[in-house]
Write a protein that holds these residues in place. Structure first.
Motif, PDB file in Angstrom:
ATOM      1  N   PRO A 147      14.914   4.517  40.830  1.00 15.51           N
ATOM      2  CA  PRO A 147      15.707   3.912  41.939  1.00 15.51           C
ATOM      3  C   PRO A 147      15.162   4.355  43.463  1.00 15.51           C
ATOM      4  O   PRO A 147      15.181   3.557  43.989  1.00 15.51           O
ATOM      5  N   ALA A 148      14.243   6.114  43.847  1.00 18.00           N
ATOM      6  CA  ALA A 148      14.072   5.813  44.683  1.00 18.00           C
ATOM      7  C   ALA A 148      12.238   5.067  45.253  1.00 18.00           C
ATOM      8  O   ALA A 148      12.128   4.832  45.871  1.00 18.00           O
ATOM      9  N   TYR A 149      12.005   4.312  44.006  1.00 14.70           N
ATOM     10  CA  TYR A 149      10.763   3.446  43.717  1.00 14.70           C
ATOM     11  C   TYR A 149      11.111   1.940  44.225  1.00 14.70           C
ATOM     12  O   TYR A 149      10.405   0.864  44.954  1.00 14.70           O
ATOM     13  N   HIS A 150      12.755   1.417  44.455  1.00 13.97           N
ATOM     14  CA  HIS A 150      12.937   0.520  44.131  1.00 13.97           C
ATOM     15  C   HIS A 150      14.192   0.012  45.738  1.00 13.97           C
ATOM     16  O   HIS A 150      14.489  -1.150  46.129  1.00 13.97           O
ATOM     17  N   ASP A 151      14.930   1.147  45.683  1.00 18.93           N
ATOM     18  CA  ASP A 151      15.646   1.103  46.917  1.00 18.93           C
ATOM     19  C   ASP A 151      15.941   1.773  47.974  1.00 18.93           C
ATOM     20  O   ASP A 151      15.519   3.128  47.560  1.00 18.93           O
ATOM     21  N   ARG A 152      16.993   1.457  48.743  1.00 25.56           N
ATOM     22  CA  ARG A 152      16.239   2.288  50.371  1.00 25.56           C
ATOM     23  C   ARG A 152      17.231   2.901  50.615  1.00 25.56           C
ATOM     24  O   ARG A 152      17.173   4.755  50.764  1.00 25.56           O
ATOM     25  N   ASP A 153      18.591   2.505  49.760  1.00 28.37           N
ATOM     26  CA  ASP A 153      19.513   4.014  49.841  1.00 28.37           C
ATOM     27  C   ASP A 153      19.445   4.449  48.740  1.00 28.37           C
ATOM     28  O   ASP A 153      20.137   6.326  48.744  1.00 28.37           O
ATOM     29  N   ALA A 154      18.916   4.573  47.811  1.00 34.08           N
ATOM     30  CA  ALA A 154      18.216   5.168  46.471  1.00 34.08           C
ATOM     31  C   ALA A 154      17.895   6.679  47.204  1.00 34.08           C
ATOM     32  O   ALA A 154      17.503   7.789  47.010  1.00 34.08           O
ATOM     33  N   ALA A 155      16.920   5.582  47.880  1.00 33.39           N
ATOM     34  CA  ALA A 155      15.752   6.824  48.482  1.00 33.39           C
ATOM     35  C   ALA A 155      15.972   7.791  49.736  1.00 33.39           C
ATOM     36  O   ALA A 155      16.072   8.720  49.930  1.00 33.39           O
ATOM     37  N   ARG A 156      16.484   6.756  50.620  1.00 31.78           N
ATOM     38  CA  ARG A 156      17.397   7.794  51.975  1.00 31.78           C
ATOM     39  C   ARG A 156      18.556   9.128  51.565  1.00 31.78           C
ATOM     40  O   ARG A 156      18.649  10.166  51.891  1.00 31.78           O
ATOM     41  N   ALA A 157      19.141   8.421  50.362  1.00 29.96           N
ATOM     42  CA  ALA A 157      20.284   9.472  49.905  1.00 29.96           C
ATOM     43  C   ALA A 157      19.201  11.153  48.930  1.00 29.96           C
ATOM     44  O   ALA A 157      19.671  12.009  48.728  1.00 29.96           O
ATOM     45  N   LEU A 158      18.187  11.011  48.848  1.00 27.28           N
ATOM     46  CA  LEU A 158      17.296  11.847  48.290  1.00 27.28           C
ATOM     47  C   LEU A 158      16.754  12.792  49.141  1.00 27.28           C
ATOM     48  O   LEU A 158      16.175  13.365  48.973  1.00 27.28           O
TER      49      LEU A 158
ATOM     50  N   HIS B  38      15.114  11.538  51.615  1.00 26.42           N
ATOM     51  CA  HIS B  38      13.638  10.267  52.447  1.00 26.42           C
ATOM     52  C   HIS B  38      13.852   9.128  53.744  1.00 26.42           C
ATOM     53  O   HIS B  38      14.654   8.165  53.428  1.00 26.42           O
ATOM     54  N   ALA B  39      13.168   8.455  53.930  1.00 27.74           N
ATOM     55  CA  ALA B  39      13.323   7.672  54.861  1.00 27.74           C
ATOM     56  C   ALA B  39      13.473   6.253  54.360  1.00 27.74           C
ATOM     57  O   ALA B  39      13.814   5.707  55.220  1.00 27.74           O
ATOM     58  N   ASP B  40      12.749   6.309  53.607  1.00 25.55           N
ATOM     59  CA  ASP B  40      12.607   4.368  52.830  1.00 25.55           C
ATOM     60  C   ASP B  40      12.086   5.243  51.810  1.00 25.55           C
ATOM     61  O   ASP B  40      11.484   6.097  51.129  1.00 25.55           O
ATOM     62  N   VAL B  41      11.686   4.563  50.648  1.00 26.78           N
ATOM     63  CA  VAL B  41      11.361   3.778  49.662  1.00 26.78           C
ATOM     64  C   VAL B  41      10.243   4.523  49.374  1.00 26.78           C
ATOM     65  O   VAL B  41       9.302   4.572  50.128  1.00 26.78           O
ATOM     66  N   ILE B  42      10.089   5.221  48.711  1.00 22.20           N
ATOM     67  CA  ILE B  42       8.556   6.538  48.523  1.00 22.20           C
ATOM     68  C   ILE B  42       8.103   5.787  46.989  1.00 22.20           C
ATOM     69  O   ILE B  42       8.207   5.038  46.096  1.00 22.20           O
ATOM     70  N   ALA B  43       6.901   5.862  47.397  1.00 21.26           N
ATOM     71  CA  ALA B  43       6.026   5.684  46.276  1.00 21.26           C
ATOM     72  C   ALA B  43       5.878   6.958  44.930  1.00 21.26           C
ATOM     73  O   ALA B  43       5.833   7.797  45.178  1.00 21.26           O
ATOM     74  N   PRO B  44       5.847   5.907  43.625  1.00 21.01           N
ATOM     75  CA  PRO B  44       5.651   6.170  42.807  1.00 21.01           C
ATOM     76  C   PRO B  44       4.070   7.585  42.750  1.00 21.01           C
ATOM     77  O   PRO B  44       3.199   7.231  43.565  1.00 21.01           O
TER      78      PRO B  44
ATOM     79  N   TYR C  35      -0.344  16.735  46.541  1.00 23.11           N
ATOM     80  CA  TYR C  35       0.282  16.308  47.622  1.00 23.11           C
ATOM     81  C   TYR C  35       0.676  17.225  48.472  1.00 23.11           C
ATOM     82  O   TYR C  35       1.368  18.606  47.790  1.00 23.11           O
ATOM     83  N   SER C  36       1.110  16.512  49.617  1.00 19.81           N
ATOM     84  CA  SER C  36       1.677  17.323  50.814  1.00 19.81           C
ATOM     85  C   SER C  36       3.576  17.112  51.144  1.00 19.81           C
ATOM     86  O   SER C  36       4.326  17.519  51.379  1.00 19.81           O
ATOM     87  N   ARG C  37       3.245  15.977  50.609  1.00 22.17           N
ATOM     88  CA  ARG C  37       4.260  14.822  50.645  1.00 22.17           C
ATOM     89  C   ARG C  37       4.042  13.924  50.112  1.00 22.17           C
ATOM     90  O   ARG C  37       3.011  13.114  49.972  1.00 22.17           O
ATOM     91  N   PRO C  38       5.414  12.907  49.657  1.00 16.00           N
ATOM     92  CA  PRO C  38       5.145  11.567  48.715  1.00 16.00           C
ATOM     93  C   PRO C  38       4.928  10.938  49.930  1.00 16.00           C
ATOM     94  O   PRO C  38       5.061  10.509  51.090  1.00 16.00           O
ATOM     95  N   VAL C  39       4.193   9.675  49.349  1.00 14.10           N
ATOM     96  CA  VAL C  39       3.899   8.307  50.240  1.00 14.10           C
ATOM     97  C   VAL C  39       5.254   7.864  50.118  1.00 14.10           C
ATOM     98  O   VAL C  39       6.318   7.118  49.378  1.00 14.10           O
ATOM     99  N   ILE C  40       5.606   7.296  51.400  1.00 12.37           N
ATOM    100  CA  ILE C  40       6.391   6.872  51.889  1.00 12.37           C
ATOM    101  C   ILE C  40       6.488   5.034  52.188  1.00 12.37           C
ATOM    102  O   ILE C  40       5.395   4.729  53.285  1.00 12.37           O
ATOM    103  N   ALA C  41       7.331   3.848  51.979  1.00  9.42           N
ATOM    104  CA  ALA C  41       7.570   2.488  53.034  1.00  9.42           C
ATOM    105  C   ALA C  41       7.021   2.728  54.164  1.00  9.42           C
ATOM    106  O   ALA C  41       8.156   3.084  55.047  1.00  9.42           O
TER     107      ALA C  41
END
Length: 148
Positions: free
Chosen positions: A37-48, A50-56, A93-99
């Motif tokens: 869900p973190a790769y598809h849904d902004r709310d799921a990524a934010r719940a983790l 992150h500022a937005d959807v993260i990339a695989p 990685y230093s951090r995930p890639v974020i939309a």
């Protein structure tokens, strides 16, 4: 003719900026069959957190593959691309890639060696934001097959 190992250490200029889009991340996740869900849904990524959807984790290949063409297209190296196979790939990685990230890639040839009649070209692609924040380093080894 073997690739000259003295090219190890050669760096190429940074790529033009690439803006990471939400839909590109979603499409990539779909293409690799990852329903996280973190790769598809902004709310799921934010719940983790992150500022937005993260990339695989393998998403940076989209940028680094394109950037690495400077190595295979460098006329001084003399690589025959029709003889190239991808030998290895890994990411640190230093951090995930974020939309919303705007990223550039700087490619450096780390090593060139010969083994079994083939040349191995190892490179490092530093992926940074346009503000200079390091995001990920991609390491790759290309095998340039010797003449049959």
């Amino acid at each position: 003719m073997p690739i000259d190992p003295s090219f190890a250490g050669r760096s190429y200029p940074a790529t033009p900026p690439y803006e990471v889009g939400v839909e590109k991340i979603r499409e990539f996740a779909d293409a690799i069959g990852d329903a996280n869900p973190a790769y598809h849904d902004r709310d799921a990524a934010r719940a983790l957190g992150h500022a937005d959807v993260i990339a695989p984790p393998t998403f940076p290949f989209v940028l680094t593959f394109r950037a690495s063409r400077v190595v295979t297209d460098d006329p001084e190296l003399g690589i025959d691309y029709s003889r190239v196979v991808h030998g290895e790939q890994r990411f640190t990685y230093s951090r995930p890639v974020i939309a919303g990230d705007t990223l550039t890639v700087t490619v450096t040839i780390d090593a060139i060696r010969s083994a079994g009649g083939h040349d191995m070209v190892s490179s490092r692609s530093e992926v940074d934001t346009v503000d200079g924040e390091h995001v990920v380093t991609a390491y790759s080894t290309l095998v340039v097959r010797g003449q049959d």
